[in-house]
Design a protein around this motif. Structure first.
Motif, mmCIF file in Angstrom:
data_model
loop_
_atom_site.group_PDB
_atom_site.id
_atom_site.type_symbol
_atom_site.label_atom_id
_atom_site.label_comp_id
_atom_site.label_asym_id
_atom_site.label_seq_id
_atom_site.Cartn_x
_atom_site.Cartn_y
_atom_site.Cartn_z
ATOM 1 N N PRO A 83 -3.750 -19.373 -8.404
ATOM 2 C CA PRO A 83 -5.116 -18.831 -8.302
ATOM 3 C C PRO A 83 -5.769 -18.603 -9.662
ATOM 4 O O PRO A 83 -6.982 -18.809 -9.812
ATOM 5 C CB PRO A 83 -4.923 -17.505 -7.552
ATOM 6 C CG PRO A 83 -3.475 -17.224 -7.566
ATOM 7 C CD PRO A 83 -2.765 -18.530 -7.692
ATOM 8 N N SER A 84 -4.984 -18.216 -10.658
ATOM 9 C CA SER A 84 -5.550 -17.997 -11.984
ATOM 10 C C SER A 84 -6.107 -19.290 -12.564
ATOM 11 O O SER A 84 -7.206 -19.317 -13.130
ATOM 12 C CB SER A 84 -4.486 -17.410 -12.921
ATOM 13 O OG SER A 84 -5.011 -17.234 -14.217
ATOM 14 N N ALA A 379 -4.835 -26.905 -9.766
ATOM 15 C CA ALA A 379 -3.813 -26.389 -8.856
ATOM 16 C C ALA A 379 -2.459 -27.036 -9.109
ATOM 17 O O ALA A 379 -1.424 -26.351 -9.131
ATOM 18 C CB ALA A 379 -4.249 -26.630 -7.409
#
Length: 439
Positions: A83-84, A379
């Motif tokens: 997510p970061s 991702a």
């Protein structure tokens, strides 16, 4: 056996001369700042290895407690990495990397107040969560500025911060431990966390002010230079996949590369966390002397990393370069154990191991960045990195358990060597697609 060699690796036209000059300009603008940022990042991540020389005795931590605390960092790292990196791709590297650095710098400095195993575990977990996204964010960021045929060299210069952190951080850490103990009533290990944590906060503010998110934001490039880079990056991106995040995380090639990276990083963190203790076991006494000796393997690691990455870039071939480097690293670990009774030869083995391990890293990243683009790259790179860095949890913890049981790190080093051999075998099955030559 991988991608074909480039038949004309050197510029042959005015366009090539302009491209070389442009990318040199980009390198001088971006890489020094990113290099320094990663030095402090890596120091904040592994200074616990030097702090152990005093911290373990002061707080009465067992080897297993230390290994778990050193490694639990990577659980937080794993949970927040993907997510970061997706957030970074969406909001821009400048503000997100600055945020990452400020928060982890404050937490790293706060480690000086740890007084129990539970507090140690909590602050290390939070530190991993705070730092999540920094390294894969930079790997992703470099794909915005460099095409594949130039990215390996740029990545190696960025990753050279790891051995440089060892070269500089070892003696500095040793000096802090030895010279600052007792100042203001604090132990040397407490000063170590404070003095290596606060500079990260300051650098985060520099990143906020100085880093450009994309090529189009770079006012320091001429319009012609921006157009050249944008054209080469666009041509390369057109050949990459950009599937949904769920499809990326279920892609067999991504999982295979994650397993390979797990094996390679096991060797890196095994060396990083335990090198000071191994050197001490060889008979070197005094924190400063241990720090100075620890700089030797990292110095040779810088050279190996650069030369192997340059060779891989020229040939656009990454699998065999990675495999051979990993096997060299495994051989070095085995030799360091075989020569355990002879300090000089054992250090030669550790040096060879560090050279092989460090050489795998920039070459490895030429593979996932060659076939993933856009949010898929954000991702995919983050997942591979976070999964691989779980070895930063398992390797130190297992070595700690082994040392508690055997009173030696020898079996632990053999375990790391076996993982590197496994990574070398697996990487030969990785066929992530061919990078697009740019000249």
């Amino acid at each position: 056996m991988g991608s074909p060699a480039i038949t004309q690796p050197y510029p042959t036209s005015a366009t090539d001369d302009l491209a070389d000059a442009t990318y040199r300009k980009v390198g001088w603008r971006l890489l020094p700042l990113l290099f320094v940022c990663y030095i402090v990042a890596y120091l904040d991540r592994v200074n616990v290895g030097f702090a152990k020389l005093q911290m373990q005795g002061d707080l009465q931590f067992s080897e297993a407690v230390y290994g778990l605390g050193a490694g639990i960092f990577f659980l937080g790292y794993f949970l927040f990495e993907v997510p970061s990196n997706v957030v970074l791709h969406r909001v821009g590297a400048r503000r997100w990397i600055a945020r990452i650095m400020v928060t982890w710098g404050l937490l790293s400095a706060g480690t000086m107040f740890v007084s129990s195993p539970t507090a140690f575990y909590v602050v290390r977990f939070l530190l991993g969560a705070a730092e999540a996204g920094f390294f894969p964010g930079i790997i992703l960021y470099l794909t915005y500025w460099y095409p594949a045929a130039r990215r390996g060299k740029a990545t190696s210069l960025f990753l050279a911060a790891i051995p440089f952190a060892g070269i500089l951080g070892g003696p500095v850490s040793g000096w802090i431990l030895q010279g600052m103990g007792g100042v203001n009533g604090w132990a040397g290990w407490q000063w170590l966390f404070l003095l290596q944590g606060l500079p990260t906060v300051a650098l985060g503010l520099v990143v906020w002010r100085c880093l450009d998110d994309r090529v189009k934001d770079a006012r320091w490039l001429t319009p012609e230079e921006r157009t050249l880079i944008a054209r080469e990056i666009a041509a390369e991106e057109a050949g990459k996949a950009a599937p949904k995040i769920r499809a990326v995380l279920s892609n067999p090639r991504v999982w295979l590369l994650a397993l390979v990276y797990f094996a390679f990083v096991s060797g890196l963190y095994g060396i990083s966390f335990w090198l000071p203790s191994i050197i001490k076991a060889l008979g070197v006494q005094g924190a400063l002397d241990i720090g100075l000796v620890s700089a030797i393997p990292w110095t040779f690691g810088v050279v190996a990393m650069y030369l192997v990455a340059r060779s891989a870039d020229r040939r656009l071939e990454y699998r065999w370069h990675s495999a051979i480097a990993a096997l060299v690293g495994a051989l070095g670990l085995v030799l360091s154990v075989a020569w355990h009774g002879h300090a000089v030869w054992a250090m030669a083995g550790l040096t060879l191991a560090t050279m092989g391990i460090m050489a795998t890293l920039p070459v490895f990243w030429g593979m996932p960045t060659s076939f993933l683009g856009g949010t898929a790259a954000a991702a995919g790179i983050a997942f591979i990195n976070s999964f691989g860095n779980l070895s930063g949890f398992s390797a130190p913890y297992l070595i700690g358990l082994i040392k508690d049981a055997t009173r030696s790190t020898d079996a632990g080093l053999h375990m790391l060597a076996a993982l590197l051999v496994a990574g070398a075998v697996l990487v030969l099955f990785a066929r992530p697609g061919k990078p697009v030559p740019t000249r």
